[in-house]
Design an enzyme around this catalytic site. Structure first.
Site, mmCIF file in Angstrom:
data_model
loop_
_atom_site.group_PDB
_atom_site.id
_atom_site.type_symbol
_atom_site.label_atom_id
_atom_site.label_comp_id
_atom_site.label_asym_id
_atom_site.label_seq_id
_atom_site.Cartn_x
_atom_site.Cartn_y
_atom_site.Cartn_z
ATOM 1 N N SER A 1 -31.735 21.210 18.161
ATOM 2 C CA SER A 1 -31.629 22.380 17.307
ATOM 3 C C SER A 1 -30.170 22.760 17.030
ATOM 4 O O SER A 1 -29.398 21.919 16.612
ATOM 5 C CB SER A 1 -32.414 23.518 17.959
ATOM 6 O OG SER A 1 -32.857 24.393 16.977
ATOM 7 N N HIS B 1 -41.140 22.283 16.872
ATOM 8 C CA HIS B 1 -39.696 22.317 17.112
ATOM 9 C C HIS B 1 -39.461 22.370 18.619
ATOM 10 O O HIS B 1 -39.688 23.408 19.245
ATOM 11 C CB HIS B 1 -39.158 23.587 16.442
ATOM 12 C CG HIS B 1 -37.682 23.766 16.556
ATOM 13 N ND1 HIS B 1 -36.790 23.021 15.819
ATOM 14 C CD2 HIS B 1 -36.940 24.606 17.311
ATOM 15 C CE1 HIS B 1 -35.556 23.405 16.109
ATOM 16 N NE2 HIS B 1 -35.626 24.363 17.021
HETATM 17 C C1 GTR Z 1 -33.122 28.895 14.516
HETATM 18 C C2 GTR Z 1 -32.108 28.490 13.489
HETATM 19 C C3 GTR Z 1 -32.047 27.010 13.402
HETATM 20 C C4 GTR Z 1 -32.043 26.332 14.745
HETATM 21 C C5 GTR Z 1 -32.784 27.095 15.833
HETATM 22 C C6 GTR Z 1 -32.394 26.789 17.278
HETATM 23 O O1 GTR Z 1 -33.315 30.232 14.588
HETATM 24 O O2 GTR Z 1 -32.473 29.053 12.274
HETATM 25 O O3 GTR Z 1 -30.965 26.616 12.599
HETATM 26 O O4 GTR Z 1 -30.760 26.068 15.143
HETATM 27 O O5 GTR Z 1 -32.646 28.439 15.732
HETATM 28 O O6 GTR Z 1 -31.256 26.491 17.583
HETATM 29 O O7 GTR Z 1 -33.275 26.929 18.105
#
Ligand code: GTR
Length: 418
Positions: A257, A398
């Site tokens: 992420s 995710h």
């Molecule tokens: C989210 C963000 C993403 C990603 C994620 C993370 O809120 O919008 O770009 O980086 O966090 O790091 O878990």
């Protein structure tokens, strides 16, 4: 068969991210033209690897510093120290060796971060996976002997000692025993010890220590948090070069992420990282900005104004004016192997945009006579493909899972001839 976003997930995500007005409809992706990776600013065509290395690569690297991630005011500080504060054999019930190394630095303020390392007990230096973590080293693995060092409470803007019960709470993301079993070392460090992840972070960590070198005012191309985290990954690599148990020519840098964005930027900058892996890094990481699918430059700069340099904000809603897109970040890793991983339900990170970015970095790998990404279309779910560029899209959310790690280790095995 090529992967396609599941309509049910599109519906769910559109609901969940309604307030951002994010697009999940492939038909609404704007027409775009990617900046040419193989044409220099003065129009020179890059027809061989020498022109790439001598000219075009330098231009692209400079553009990423100037407009996106910013630049660090210092390379490797002279007064940085490495101190082995823990060293134990026969841990984890699998003959592993544990080390904790404290990296200390001093500029305007002092700071330090502990790097937690597990190594297989072998007679030769081992290749190592290096990953920053979100919640503290104690949360990575359920190991009662890891110190509960303070972690940030972002709301209170204060560091607090974590509770005992938070040990190992993120362990599903870090299958350390399995990594050791496959013959790799594992190293991690808490990202909050480098730069705390909130908007007014500038007085803390490496910013608090070194920003004074900019003079009175932080320039619009001063490093953002991603730049700070990436810079510290290189400082950990500095340590690896001093540790004879680690084969520092075989460091695999990876991240999930926001820390996947960080791993890509670290890998682009520091050619000592031999393999670079991005997991679900999305906008500002592997995903093409020009597709404006899921998270966009405007959304990310608004929610996380500290992640990139100030200049990047000028490109809110103006992605076509950026002289770079993210395929060029991946191209900066060439000729080293790079792997991009997406997840089926992670539409916010734009899996197709991540794939296309990897694919569009291929011409640079070809200059080196290397195989790029050996498929033309995004592959089906859970069907990894591995050239010098690798890619998979995994079933699920995710996250960073054991499935992802197994593929990363397969990819490392392939490229490190193991
Ligand atoms: C989210 C963000 C993403 C990603 C994620 C993370 O809120 O919008 O770009 O980086 O966090 O790091 O878990």
């Amino acid at each position: 068969m090529a992967w396609k976003a599941n309509p049910e997930i599109i519906r769910k995500m559109s609901q969940e991210y309604k307030r951002f007005n994010a697009n999940y409809d492939e038909k609404l992706v704007p027409q775009y033209k990617l900046p040419e990776v193989l044409v220099c600013i003065d129009g020179t065509r890059v027809t061989n690897k020498d022109i790439w290395i001598e000219k075009r690569r330098k231009e692209i690297y400079e553009l990423f510093k100037k407009f996106m991630y910013g630049r660090a005011p210092v390379n490797k500080p002279d007064n940085m120290t490495f101190e082995l504060i823990d060293h134990k054999e026969n841990v984890l019930g699998c003959n592993a060796i544990r080390k904790v190394v404290r990296i200390s630095y001093e500029g305007k303020i002092k700071g330090c971060a502990n790097v937690l390392i597990y190594l297989p007990d072998s007679n030769k230096p081992c290749p190592i996976f290096l990953i920053l973590n979100f919640n503290g080293n104690h949360a990575v693995i359920n190991d009662a002997e890891i110190d509960l060092t303070p972690v940030w409470n972002f709301q209170l803007r204060k560091k607090i000692i974590p509770e005992e019960k938070t040990r190992g709470t993120n362990s599903s993301r870090y299958p350390v025993q399995r990594i050791i079993e496959r013959g790799y070392g594992f190293a991690t460090c808490y990202y909050g010890d480098i730069v705390p992840d909130f908007a007014d972070c500038y007085e803390y960590g490496v910013f608090g220590a070194f920003d004074y070198l900019f003079g009175e005012k932080r320039p619009p191309d001063a490093w953002g948090a991603i730049g700070g985290w990436a810079w510290f990954l290189s400082r950990i690599q500095d340590y690896f070069e001093k540790d004879n148990d680690i084969d520092s020519k075989k460091t695999i840098v990876l991240g999930h992420s926001r820390l996947g964005k960080t791993a890509l930027w670290a890998g682009a900058q520091d050619e000592r990282f031999s393999i670079v892996i991005s997991n679900d890094s999305g906008c500002g990481g592997a995903a093409l900005s020009r597709r404006k699918y899921g998270e966009t430059i405007e959304i990310i700069n608004t929610a996380f104004p500290h992640w990139f340099c100030d200049n990047f904000k000028k490109f809110n809603n103006r992605e076509n004016e950026l002289p770079i897109d993210q395929h060029m970040l991946i191209a900066l890793v060439a000729p080293r192997p790079v792997y991009i991983a997406s997840a089926d339900e992670d539409l916010w990170a734009d899996p197709l945009g991540e794939f296309l970015s990897a694919k569009n970095a291929e011409p640079v790998y070809k200059l080196f006579g290397l195989e790029g990404l050996p498929v033309d279309d995004i592959p089906d779910l859970d069907t990894p493909c591995m050239g010098t560029i690798g890619y998979h899209i995994r079933t699920g959310k995710h996250d960073l899972t054991t499935y992802d790690w197994e593929r990363f280790m397969d990819f490392a095995d392939k490229h490190l001839n193991r």
